[in-house]
Design a protein around this motif. Structure first.
Motif, short mmCIF file in Angstrom:
data_model
loop_
_atom_site.label_atom_id
_atom_site.label_comp_id
_atom_site.label_asym_id
_atom_site.label_seq_id
_atom_site.Cartn_x
_atom_site.Cartn_y
_atom_site.Cartn_z
N MET A 171 -50.72 11.81 18.49
CA MET A 171 -50.54 10.37 18.29
C MET A 171 -51.01 9.60 19.52
N ASP A 190 -46.21 14.81 18.27
CA ASP A 190 -46.42 13.77 19.28
C ASP A 190 -47.80 13.83 19.92
N GLU A 215 -40.62 7.74 9.60
CA GLU A 215 -39.46 6.93 9.94
C GLU A 215 -39.03 6.08 8.74
N GLU A 262 -49.07 4.90 22.79
CA GLU A 262 -48.08 3.85 22.54
C GLU A 262 -47.18 4.15 21.35
N PHE A 263 -47.55 5.14 20.52
CA PHE A 263 -46.74 5.48 19.35
C PHE A 263 -45.94 6.77 19.53
N ARG A 264 -46.08 7.41 20.68
CA ARG A 264 -45.38 8.68 20.90
C ARG A 264 -43.89 8.46 21.14
N ARG A 265 -43.11 9.41 20.72
CA ARG A 265 -41.67 9.34 20.92
C ARG A 265 -41.29 9.87 22.30
#
Length: 285
Positions: free
Chosen positions: A132, A129, A230, A135-138
Protein backbone atom coordinates in the motif's frame (compact mmCIF):
# COMPACT_ATOMS: atom_id res chain seq x y z
CA UNK A 1 1.59 -54.09 27.75
CA UNK A 2 3.34 -51.67 25.42
CA UNK A 3 4.73 -48.19 25.99
CA UNK A 4 4.05 -45.50 23.39
CA UNK A 5 4.67 -41.79 23.17
CA UNK A 6 1.74 -39.50 22.37
CA UNK A 7 1.71 -35.81 21.50
CA UNK A 8 1.40 -33.24 24.26
CA UNK A 9 -1.46 -30.76 23.87
CA UNK A 10 0.76 -27.82 22.85
CA UNK A 11 2.97 -29.64 20.30
CA UNK A 12 0.68 -28.72 17.40
CA UNK A 13 1.07 -25.00 18.06
CA UNK A 14 4.85 -25.26 18.43
CA UNK A 15 5.32 -27.33 15.26
CA UNK A 16 2.97 -25.07 13.24
CA UNK A 17 4.87 -21.99 14.41
CA UNK A 18 8.19 -23.52 13.37
CA UNK A 19 6.75 -24.35 9.94
CA UNK A 20 5.34 -20.80 9.60
CA UNK A 21 8.83 -19.33 9.99
CA UNK A 22 9.81 -21.12 6.78
CA UNK A 23 6.66 -20.62 4.69
CA UNK A 24 5.69 -17.08 5.76
CA UNK A 25 6.89 -15.37 2.53
CA UNK A 26 4.59 -17.58 0.43
CA UNK A 27 1.68 -16.81 2.73
CA UNK A 28 2.38 -13.08 2.40
CA UNK A 29 2.39 -13.25 -1.42
CA UNK A 30 -0.85 -15.25 -1.30
CA UNK A 31 -2.52 -12.46 0.72
CA UNK A 32 -1.31 -9.84 -1.77
CA UNK A 33 -2.72 -11.79 -4.71
CA UNK A 34 -6.05 -12.43 -3.00
CA UNK A 35 -6.62 -8.76 -2.16
CA UNK A 36 -6.21 -7.60 -5.78
CA UNK A 37 -9.52 -6.40 -7.21
CA UNK A 38 -8.28 -7.26 -10.68
CA UNK A 39 -5.51 -9.64 -11.66
CA UNK A 40 -2.63 -7.25 -12.30
CA UNK A 41 0.28 -9.38 -11.07
CA UNK A 42 1.06 -13.06 -10.82
CA UNK A 43 3.06 -14.78 -8.12
CA UNK A 44 6.59 -14.05 -9.39
CA UNK A 45 5.75 -10.48 -10.39
CA UNK A 46 4.20 -9.77 -6.98
CA UNK A 47 7.23 -11.22 -5.19
CA UNK A 48 9.67 -9.13 -7.23
CA UNK A 49 7.54 -6.03 -6.69
CA UNK A 50 7.58 -6.46 -2.91
CA UNK A 51 11.34 -7.10 -2.78
CA UNK A 52 12.08 -4.21 -5.18
CA UNK A 53 9.97 -1.70 -3.23
CA UNK A 54 10.62 -2.74 0.37
CA UNK A 55 13.57 -5.13 0.42
CA UNK A 56 13.85 -8.84 1.13
CA UNK A 57 12.83 -8.57 4.79
CA UNK A 58 9.43 -7.21 3.68
CA UNK A 59 8.57 -10.82 2.79
CA UNK A 60 8.48 -11.43 6.55
CA UNK A 61 6.10 -8.57 7.34
CA UNK A 62 3.58 -9.70 9.92
CA UNK A 63 5.65 -12.66 11.14
CA UNK A 64 4.83 -11.88 14.79
CA UNK A 65 1.11 -11.99 13.98
CA UNK A 66 1.58 -15.21 12.04
CA UNK A 67 3.33 -16.88 14.99
CA UNK A 68 0.70 -15.59 17.42
CA UNK A 69 -1.99 -16.96 15.11
CA UNK A 70 -0.39 -20.40 15.09
CA UNK A 71 -0.19 -20.38 18.88
CA UNK A 72 -3.93 -19.70 19.09
CA UNK A 73 -5.56 -21.22 16.01
CA UNK A 74 -3.31 -24.23 15.37
CA UNK A 75 -2.62 -24.93 19.02
CA UNK A 76 -6.37 -25.10 19.73
CA UNK A 77 -7.31 -27.36 16.82
CA UNK A 78 -4.40 -29.75 17.31
CA UNK A 79 -5.02 -29.90 21.06
CA UNK A 80 -8.71 -30.75 20.60
CA UNK A 81 -8.14 -33.27 17.81
CA UNK A 82 -5.15 -35.12 19.22
CA UNK A 83 -6.35 -35.21 22.83
CA UNK A 84 -9.74 -36.72 21.89
CA UNK A 85 -8.24 -39.03 19.22
CA UNK A 86 -5.64 -40.49 21.59
CA UNK A 87 -8.21 -41.06 24.34
CA UNK A 88 -10.60 -42.76 21.90
CA UNK A 89 -7.76 -44.87 20.52
CA UNK A 90 -6.85 -46.13 23.98
CA UNK A 91 -10.49 -46.72 24.89
CA UNK A 92 -11.32 -48.63 21.69
CA UNK A 93 -7.85 -50.24 21.48
CA UNK A 94 -7.61 -49.23 17.85
CA UNK A 95 -7.76 -46.24 15.48
CA UNK A 96 -10.91 -44.18 15.02
CA UNK A 97 -12.99 -44.69 11.85
CA UNK A 98 -12.35 -42.09 9.17
CA UNK A 99 -15.77 -40.45 9.47
CA UNK A 100 -15.14 -39.82 13.18
CA UNK A 101 -11.76 -38.27 12.35
CA UNK A 102 -13.48 -35.98 9.84
CA UNK A 103 -16.07 -34.84 12.38
CA UNK A 104 -13.47 -34.35 15.11
CA UNK A 105 -11.15 -32.47 12.74
CA UNK A 106 -14.01 -30.21 11.63
CA UNK A 107 -14.98 -29.42 15.22
CA UNK A 108 -11.41 -28.73 16.31
CA UNK A 109 -10.74 -26.59 13.25
CA UNK A 110 -13.96 -24.59 13.63
CA UNK A 111 -13.16 -23.86 17.28
CA UNK A 112 -9.54 -23.00 16.56
CA UNK A 113 -10.53 -20.78 13.63
CA UNK A 114 -12.79 -18.69 15.85
CA UNK A 115 -10.18 -18.39 18.62
CA UNK A 116 -7.50 -17.35 16.15
CA UNK A 117 -9.58 -14.78 14.22
CA UNK A 118 -8.19 -11.62 15.93
CA UNK A 119 -4.56 -12.56 15.31
CA UNK A 120 -5.43 -13.73 11.80
CA UNK A 121 -6.98 -10.32 11.03
CA UNK A 122 -3.87 -8.48 12.21
CA UNK A 123 -1.69 -10.94 10.29
CA UNK A 124 -3.55 -10.23 7.02
CA UNK A 125 -3.32 -6.46 7.54
CA UNK A 126 0.39 -6.48 8.41
CA UNK A 127 1.18 -8.62 5.37
CA UNK A 128 -0.88 -6.40 3.06
CA UNK A 129 0.67 -3.16 4.37
CA UNK A 130 3.84 -3.39 2.28
CA UNK A 131 1.99 -3.09 -1.04
CA UNK A 132 0.00 0.00 0.00
CA UNK A 133 1.02 3.63 -0.46
CA UNK A 134 2.75 5.08 2.61
CA UNK A 135 -0.17 7.35 3.54
CA UNK A 136 -2.62 4.42 3.62
CA UNK A 137 -0.52 1.99 5.66
CA UNK A 138 -1.64 0.97 9.11
CA UNK A 139 1.98 0.51 10.32
CA UNK A 140 1.29 -1.85 13.21
CA UNK A 141 4.53 -2.20 15.19
CA UNK A 142 3.75 -5.81 16.11
CA UNK A 143 0.78 -8.11 16.63
CA UNK A 144 -0.17 -6.71 20.05
CA UNK A 145 0.00 -3.14 18.77
CA UNK A 146 -2.31 -4.20 15.95
CA UNK A 147 -4.80 -5.84 18.32
CA UNK A 148 -4.92 -2.78 20.58
CA UNK A 149 -5.28 -0.33 17.71
CA UNK A 150 -8.08 -2.29 16.05
CA UNK A 151 -9.96 -2.30 19.38
CA UNK A 152 -9.39 1.44 19.91
CA UNK A 153 -9.99 2.64 16.33
CA UNK A 154 -12.60 0.21 15.02
CA UNK A 155 -14.08 -1.47 18.07
CA UNK A 156 -13.76 -4.89 19.66
CA UNK A 157 -16.25 -6.40 17.25
CA UNK A 158 -13.94 -5.68 14.31
CA UNK A 159 -11.38 -8.13 15.73
CA UNK A 160 -13.81 -10.90 14.81
CA UNK A 161 -14.51 -9.63 11.30
CA UNK A 162 -14.57 -12.68 9.05
CA UNK A 163 -14.86 -15.05 12.04
CA UNK A 164 -17.48 -17.17 10.26
CA UNK A 165 -15.20 -17.56 7.25
CA UNK A 166 -12.13 -18.18 9.43
CA UNK A 167 -13.97 -20.83 11.44
CA UNK A 168 -15.36 -22.54 8.33
CA UNK A 169 -11.94 -22.46 6.70
CA UNK A 170 -10.38 -23.83 9.89
CA UNK A 171 -12.83 -26.73 9.82
CA UNK A 172 -12.01 -27.58 6.19
CA UNK A 173 -8.26 -27.21 6.69
CA UNK A 174 -8.35 -29.47 9.73
CA UNK A 175 -10.34 -32.13 7.89
CA UNK A 176 -7.77 -31.99 5.08
CA UNK A 177 -4.74 -31.85 7.35
CA UNK A 178 -5.52 -33.79 10.52
CA UNK A 179 -8.06 -36.40 9.42
CA UNK A 180 -6.45 -37.03 6.02
CA UNK A 181 -2.96 -37.16 7.52
CA UNK A 182 -3.96 -39.79 10.08
CA UNK A 183 -5.85 -41.84 7.50
CA UNK A 184 -3.15 -41.71 4.83
CA UNK A 185 -0.46 -42.56 7.41
CA UNK A 186 -2.45 -45.61 8.50
CA UNK A 187 -2.90 -46.70 4.86
CA UNK A 188 0.83 -46.30 4.12
CA UNK A 189 1.78 -48.30 7.21
CA UNK A 190 -0.81 -50.98 6.36
CA UNK A 191 1.03 -51.75 3.10
CA UNK A 192 3.93 -53.12 5.13
CA UNK A 193 6.50 -51.49 2.86
CA UNK A 194 7.26 -48.56 5.16
CA UNK A 195 7.59 -48.14 8.91
CA UNK A 196 6.65 -45.18 11.11
CA UNK A 197 9.55 -43.04 9.91
CA UNK A 198 10.15 -39.64 8.33
CA UNK A 199 9.42 -40.90 4.79
CA UNK A 200 5.98 -42.11 5.88
CA UNK A 201 5.36 -38.77 7.61
CA UNK A 202 6.40 -36.93 4.44
CA UNK A 203 4.14 -38.93 2.09
CA UNK A 204 1.11 -38.67 4.39
CA UNK A 205 1.59 -34.94 4.96
CA UNK A 206 1.93 -34.16 1.21
CA UNK A 207 -1.47 -35.80 0.61
CA UNK A 208 -2.96 -34.01 3.62
CA UNK A 209 -1.62 -30.62 2.50
CA UNK A 210 -2.99 -31.03 -1.02
CA UNK A 211 -6.41 -32.03 0.32
CA UNK A 212 -6.51 -29.04 2.67
CA UNK A 213 -5.52 -26.59 -0.09
CA UNK A 214 -8.27 -27.70 -2.49
CA UNK A 215 -10.92 -27.72 0.24
CA UNK A 216 -10.28 -24.31 1.75
CA UNK A 217 -9.07 -22.02 -1.06
CA UNK A 218 -12.44 -20.35 -1.92
CA UNK A 219 -13.18 -19.62 1.74
CA UNK A 220 -9.61 -18.42 2.24
CA UNK A 221 -10.04 -15.78 -0.48
CA UNK A 222 -13.29 -14.47 1.05
CA UNK A 223 -11.80 -14.48 4.57
CA UNK A 224 -8.77 -12.50 3.43
CA UNK A 225 -10.91 -9.89 1.64
CA UNK A 226 -13.18 -9.44 4.67
CA UNK A 227 -10.28 -9.02 7.07
CA UNK A 228 -8.36 -6.58 4.90
CA UNK A 229 -11.35 -4.27 4.32
CA UNK A 230 -12.54 -1.56 6.69
CA UNK A 231 -15.93 -0.64 5.20
CA UNK A 232 -15.81 -2.12 1.71
CA UNK A 233 -17.96 -5.16 2.48
CA UNK A 234 -21.10 -4.97 4.61
CA UNK A 235 -21.39 -8.72 5.20
CA UNK A 236 -20.10 -12.14 4.19
CA UNK A 237 -22.79 -12.44 1.51
CA UNK A 238 -21.82 -9.00 0.12
CA UNK A 239 -18.19 -10.09 -0.09
CA UNK A 240 -19.18 -13.36 -1.78
CA UNK A 241 -21.32 -11.46 -4.32
CA UNK A 242 -18.63 -8.91 -5.14
CA UNK A 243 -15.97 -11.61 -5.49
CA UNK A 244 -18.25 -13.71 -7.70
CA UNK A 245 -18.66 -10.72 -10.07
CA UNK A 246 -14.97 -11.09 -10.90
CA UNK A 247 -15.60 -14.60 -12.22
CA UNK A 248 -15.17 -18.14 -10.84
CA UNK A 249 -11.38 -17.89 -10.97
CA UNK A 250 -11.53 -15.07 -8.40
CA UNK A 251 -12.16 -17.67 -5.69
CA UNK A 252 -8.86 -19.33 -6.60
CA UNK A 253 -6.67 -16.25 -6.65
CA UNK A 254 -3.33 -17.04 -5.10
CA UNK A 255 -3.78 -20.80 -5.59
CA UNK A 256 -0.12 -21.37 -6.49
CA UNK A 257 1.26 -19.65 -3.38
CA UNK A 258 -1.65 -21.15 -1.45
CA UNK A 259 0.12 -24.43 -2.13
CA UNK A 260 2.45 -23.16 0.61
CA UNK A 261 -0.10 -25.03 2.72
CA UNK A 262 1.54 -28.21 1.40
CA UNK A 263 5.11 -27.41 2.57
CA UNK A 264 3.65 -25.89 5.73
CA UNK A 265 1.70 -29.10 6.37
CA UNK A 266 4.73 -31.27 5.60
CA UNK A 267 6.97 -29.29 7.95
CA UNK A 268 4.30 -29.13 10.65
CA UNK A 269 3.84 -32.89 10.78
CA UNK A 270 7.54 -33.68 10.50
CA UNK A 271 8.24 -31.33 13.43
CA UNK A 272 5.23 -32.72 15.31
CA UNK A 273 6.30 -36.34 14.86
CA UNK A 274 9.85 -35.54 15.99
CA UNK A 275 8.56 -33.69 19.06
CA UNK A 276 6.29 -36.64 19.83
CA UNK A 277 9.06 -39.23 19.43
CA UNK A 278 11.57 -37.37 21.59
CA UNK A 279 9.47 -35.41 24.08
CA UNK A 280 6.00 -36.95 23.93
CA UNK A 281 4.05 -38.19 26.92
CA UNK A 282 4.64 -41.88 27.67
CA UNK A 283 1.48 -43.99 27.90
CA UNK A 284 0.98 -47.72 28.42
CA UNK A 285 -1.38 -49.52 26.00
Amino acid sequence: MQENRVSRWYFGGVSSSAAACVTHPLDLIKVHLQTQQEVRMRMIGMTLNVVRREGFLALYSGLTASLCRQMTYSLSRFAIYETVRDKMKRKNKGPMPFHQKVLLGAFGGFTGGFIGTPTDLVNVRMQNDVKMAAEFRRNYAHVFDGLLRVCKEEGLRKLFSGASMASSRGALVSVGQLACYDQSKELVLATGYLTDNILTHFLASVFAGGSATILCQPLDVVKTRLMNSEVQYGSVSHCLTETAKLGPNAFYKGLVPADCLIPHTVLTFIFLEQLKQHFGEMVVT
